[in-house]
Every structure is written in C-alpha cells, then in structure tokens.
Design a protein around this motif. Sequence first.
Motif, PDB file in Angstrom:
ATOM      1  N   LEU A   1      24.952 -35.461 -48.502  1.00 16.07           N
ATOM      2  CA  LEU A   1      23.728 -35.687 -47.577  1.00 16.07           C
ATOM      3  C   LEU A   1      24.184 -36.556 -46.582  1.00 16.07           C
ATOM      4  N   SER A   2      24.788 -37.620 -46.733  1.00 16.82           N
ATOM      5  CA  SER A   2      25.491 -38.527 -45.784  1.00 16.82           C
ATOM      6  C   SER A   2      26.428 -38.063 -44.972  1.00 16.82           C
ATOM      7  N   ILE A   3      27.298 -37.267 -45.350  1.00 18.81           N
ATOM      8  CA  ILE A   3      28.371 -36.550 -44.996  1.00 18.81           C
ATOM      9  C   ILE A   3      27.822 -35.615 -43.934  1.00 18.81           C
ATOM     10  N   THR A   4      26.897 -34.890 -44.053  1.00 17.44           N
ATOM     11  CA  THR A   4      26.088 -33.860 -43.651  1.00 17.44           C
ATOM     12  C   THR A   4      25.370 -34.338 -42.468  1.00 17.44           C
TER      13      THR A   4
ATOM     14  N   THR B   1      27.766 -35.189 -34.940  1.00 21.67           N
ATOM     15  CA  THR B   1      29.131 -34.856 -34.263  1.00 21.67           C
ATOM     16  C   THR B   1      28.887 -33.561 -33.619  1.00 21.67           C
ATOM     17  N   ILE B   2      28.444 -32.522 -34.587  1.00 20.65           N
ATOM     18  CA  ILE B   2      28.257 -31.156 -33.933  1.00 20.65           C
ATOM     19  C   ILE B   2      27.228 -31.219 -32.689  1.00 20.65           C
TER      20      ILE B   2
ATOM     21  N   ALA C   1      38.953 -32.796 -51.897  1.00 22.05           N
ATOM     22  CA  ALA C   1      37.795 -33.766 -50.934  1.00 22.05           C
ATOM     23  C   ALA C   1      36.687 -34.039 -51.667  1.00 22.05           C
ATOM     24  N   GLY C   2      36.407 -33.346 -52.876  1.00 24.72           N
ATOM     25  CA  GLY C   2      34.896 -33.822 -53.433  1.00 24.72           C
ATOM     26  C   GLY C   2      33.872 -33.407 -52.778  1.00 24.72           C
ATOM     27  N   VAL C   3      34.020 -32.441 -51.881  1.00 26.38           N
ATOM     28  CA  VAL C   3      32.855 -31.914 -51.250  1.00 26.38           C
ATOM     29  C   VAL C   3      32.340 -30.711 -51.616  1.00 26.38           C
ATOM     30  N   VAL C   4      31.064 -30.444 -52.069  1.00 25.69           N
ATOM     31  CA  VAL C   4      30.571 -29.218 -52.636  1.00 25.69           C
ATOM     32  C   VAL C   4      29.815 -28.426 -51.515  1.00 25.69           C
ATOM     33  N   GLU C   5      30.545 -27.295 -51.249  1.00 27.64           N
ATOM     34  CA  GLU C   5      30.139 -26.259 -50.064  1.00 27.64           C
ATOM     35  C   GLU C   5      28.570 -26.186 -50.118  1.00 27.64           C
ATOM     36  N   ASP C   6      28.040 -25.493 -51.336  1.00 27.96           N
ATOM     37  CA  ASP C   6      26.679 -25.412 -51.460  1.00 27.96           C
ATOM     38  C   ASP C   6      25.776 -26.555 -51.117  1.00 27.96           C
ATOM     39  N   SER C   7      26.184 -27.610 -51.440  1.00 27.00           N
ATOM     40  CA  SER C   7      25.564 -28.928 -51.253  1.00 27.00           C
ATOM     41  C   SER C   7      25.295 -29.209 -49.513  1.00 27.00           C
ATOM     42  N   VAL C   8      26.677 -29.052 -49.113  1.00 28.88           N
ATOM     43  CA  VAL C   8      26.528 -29.125 -47.418  1.00 28.88           C
ATOM     44  C   VAL C   8      25.643 -28.218 -46.807  1.00 28.88           C
TER      45      VAL C   8
ATOM     46  N   MET D   1      23.189 -26.618 -47.877  1.00 28.23           N
ATOM     47  CA  MET D   1      21.669 -26.931 -48.120  1.00 28.23           C
ATOM     48  C   MET D   1      21.329 -28.177 -47.368  1.00 28.23           C
ATOM     49  N   CYS D   2      21.958 -29.095 -47.482  1.00 31.83           N
ATOM     50  CA  CYS D   2      21.636 -30.233 -46.679  1.00 31.83           C
ATOM     51  C   CYS D   2      21.510 -29.868 -45.013  1.00 31.83           C
ATOM     52  N   PHE D   3      22.802 -29.195 -44.565  1.00 36.18           N
ATOM     53  CA  PHE D   3      22.650 -28.587 -43.114  1.00 36.18           C
ATOM     54  C   PHE D   3      21.513 -28.246 -42.721  1.00 36.18           C
ATOM     55  N   GLU D   4      20.931 -27.098 -43.496  1.00 32.24           N
ATOM     56  CA  GLU D   4      19.776 -26.241 -43.249  1.00 32.24           C
ATOM     57  C   GLU D   4      18.596 -27.137 -43.102  1.00 32.24           C
ATOM     58  N   ILE D   5      18.525 -28.062 -43.816  1.00 35.20           N
ATOM     59  CA  ILE D   5      17.106 -28.935 -43.753  1.00 35.20           C
ATOM     60  C   ILE D   5      17.422 -29.924 -42.499  1.00 35.20           C
ATOM     61  N   LEU D   6      18.525 -30.530 -42.580  1.00 36.14           N
ATOM     62  CA  LEU D   6      18.693 -31.685 -41.433  1.00 36.14           C
ATOM     63  C   LEU D   6      19.050 -31.144 -40.058  1.00 36.14           C
ATOM     64  N   SER D   7      19.440 -29.748 -39.956  1.00 31.13           N
ATOM     65  CA  SER D   7      19.528 -29.244 -38.586  1.00 31.13           C
ATOM     66  C   SER D   7      18.355 -28.636 -37.822  1.00 31.13           C
ATOM     67  N   GLN D   8      17.112 -28.578 -38.615  1.00 32.97           N
ATOM     68  CA  GLN D   8      15.973 -28.063 -38.256  1.00 32.97           C
ATOM     69  C   GLN D   8      15.787 -28.798 -36.875  1.00 32.97           C
ATOM     70  N   ASP D   9      15.000 -28.404 -36.118  1.00 30.87           N
ATOM     71  CA  ASP D   9      14.941 -29.204 -34.725  1.00 30.87           C
ATOM     72  C   ASP D   9      15.854 -29.634 -33.937  1.00 30.87           C
ATOM     73  N   THR D  10      16.987 -29.026 -34.239  1.00 30.82           N
ATOM     74  CA  THR D  10      18.369 -29.374 -33.205  1.00 30.82           C
ATOM     75  C   THR D  10      18.737 -27.818 -32.726  1.00 30.82           C
ATOM     76  N   ILE D  11      19.650 -28.229 -32.006  1.00 27.23           N
ATOM     77  CA  ILE D  11      20.658 -27.210 -31.406  1.00 27.23           C
ATOM     78  C   ILE D  11      21.560 -26.410 -32.212  1.00 27.23           C
TER      79      ILE D  11
END
Length: 119
Positions: free
Chosen positions: A4-7, A13-14, A37-44, A46-56
């Motif tokens: 979540l914090s990584i995303t 940045t994006i 790296a210890g980063v789970v693609e599916d989690s990123v 999922m978090c991206f879908e939620i966090l990116s709403q209302d952004t470009i």
Amino acid sequence: MHELSITEELLKTIVAKAEEAKARNVSRINLVIGEYAGVVEDSVKMCFEILSQDTIANGAILEFSRIPAKFRCRLCGHTFPSGQNLLVCPECQGWNAEVIAGNEFFIESIEVDDESQSS
C-alpha cells in the motif's frame, strides 16, 4: 501490507511525471521487480486500482518485468544465480555471498496520451 505505501509513492511519482509531460492520461506503466524485492504484483495491482481512482492514472495497465536474483561470493568473487543452495557459492562452496541483483523495484517507463492528441 507494505505494498500500500509502496503503491502510494509509486502513484505520486507517476502522476507527477505525467503532469510534467502535460499528459492527458496514463495508459501503461512498466515496472521492474527483482526476485527478492519482496513486492507482490497482485497486491500492487489491487492497491493501484483503488488509489488511482480520480487521477490521470485511473485505468492504466501495470506491466511487470522480473529480474532474477544474482549473487557474488565475497570469498572468491564468483557470480552466480540463485539456486537450491541459495547463498552457497558453486565455485568455492563458501557461505559468504552478497545479492548483486534481484532487490530492484522501479518504474521502467510510463506511457501517456498527451494533450495534443485528440480523441
């Protein structure tokens, strides 16, 4: 879940880079993730879908490339990929190896539609 914090930082940045380029929207983001790296693609995703709403970046496709782990023996200098005996040097059988690849996590590229393009 640290994804979540990584995303969140990833999205900041994006969006900043896309706005800097005067983009209308972000269509694809190419990410590189190391094997350790210890980063789970599916989690990123999922978090991206939620966090990116209302952004470009809303609706952008996330593509992931993996970098395999690679080690260097601190005793003899031999480099080798990860294997069954993760940190055992296949050359000298030493147990003193360092990770030289596989911890990466970075944005390789961002694909955007700029303001000059029309729909």
